[in-house]
Design a protein around this motif. Sequence first.
Motif, PDB file in Angstrom:
ATOM      1  N   ARG A 276     -87.377 -72.898   1.255  1.00  0.00           N
ATOM      2  CA  ARG A 276     -85.966 -72.988   0.839  1.00  0.00           C
ATOM      3  C   ARG A 276     -85.033 -72.756   2.027  1.00  0.00           C
TER       4      ARG A 276
ATOM      5  N   ARG B 192     -82.233 -75.371   4.262  1.00  0.00           N
ATOM      6  CA  ARG B 192     -80.860 -75.024   4.635  1.00  0.00           C
ATOM      7  C   ARG B 192     -80.583 -75.223   6.125  1.00  0.00           C
TER       8      ARG B 192
ATOM      9  N   GLU C 182     -80.662 -78.085   7.397  1.00  0.00           N
ATOM     10  CA  GLU C 182     -79.859 -79.307   7.275  1.00  0.00           C
ATOM     11  C   GLU C 182     -79.855 -80.126   8.565  1.00  0.00           C
TER      12      GLU C 182
ATOM     13  N   ASN D  15     -75.827 -64.024   2.362  1.00  0.00           N
ATOM     14  CA  ASN D  15     -76.778 -65.135   2.230  1.00  0.00           C
ATOM     15  C   ASN D  15     -77.939 -64.638   1.372  1.00  0.00           C
TER      16      ASN D  15
END
Length: 295
Positions: A20, A24, A26, A202
């Motif tokens: 996961r 993130r 990206e 976060n």
Amino acid sequence: MVKRFKSMEGKQLIYESYNRLLERWEVDKEEMDIETGYGKTHVIISGNRANPPLLLFHGTGDNSAMMWLLNIQELVKHFYIMAVDSLGGAGKSEPNESYLKKFDLAVWVDYILDALNINKTNIAGVSYGGYMSLAYAARNPDRVSKIVCMANYPSVKGIKSHLLILRSVKVFLPEILNPTEENAVKLLQKLTGPNSDVFSLNKEMMKHWLYILKYSVVSKNKVIHFDNEAMSVFRDKALFLIGDSDRVIYHPAVIKILNDNNLNYKIIKDVGHAINHEQPKLINREIIDYLLVSA
């Protein structure tokens, strides 16, 4: 058998969270496993192959997915990134029996660079990853362009070196012995400066940190002291970044080592041991400027 996790369930939780976090990032990336003499080494590749190579090393008990989450989007614009999950850490690398018996860090890094057809590279590392960067450069300076060593320093022989290690270990106590959610927060607050909320804001990163504390087995890392010949390599090739709120590393004895050996360093204000997380924009700029602008 090298035990890295306390249970299969814990390993699964860490790996799912790892994936996961990696989403993130990206950025375009490829995960690959490199077979070495010490086991399978997991490497995350991203960036343009035509850019200068940058090998990334995370700290003890950590992994690449979390360590570089807040840095990767900027660094990948300038470098061909090779983020390594260290053997014995809480990443996806799988050490074999040879890792326990005869691990040689310099030989291991050679395996990685050779598999990726990289003759010479920049290296950046945080905490123990900073030590790994230095240790490799000391052994194979011809394969290293420049180093950015964060939240670490080149240790030297002497009674103060033992005292510094003992001092750093004490920072993790007693929270590391009872890794509850509450103690995970307390430990983070001890390890960071005024910007510790970067983790609490976060949720996935905070969850991952808790999983690592609860379910991973921290490997015992060997640290060698560096001699004058190694210091001459670091003098030419290394930048040291240390936070003034780093209770693990920042100490007058450490600054004395850096000054006595005429090493290139910067003290970053209001930053603790999680230096690249707490001030990612500033640290990204320091890495890019040192490795590229001053080249």
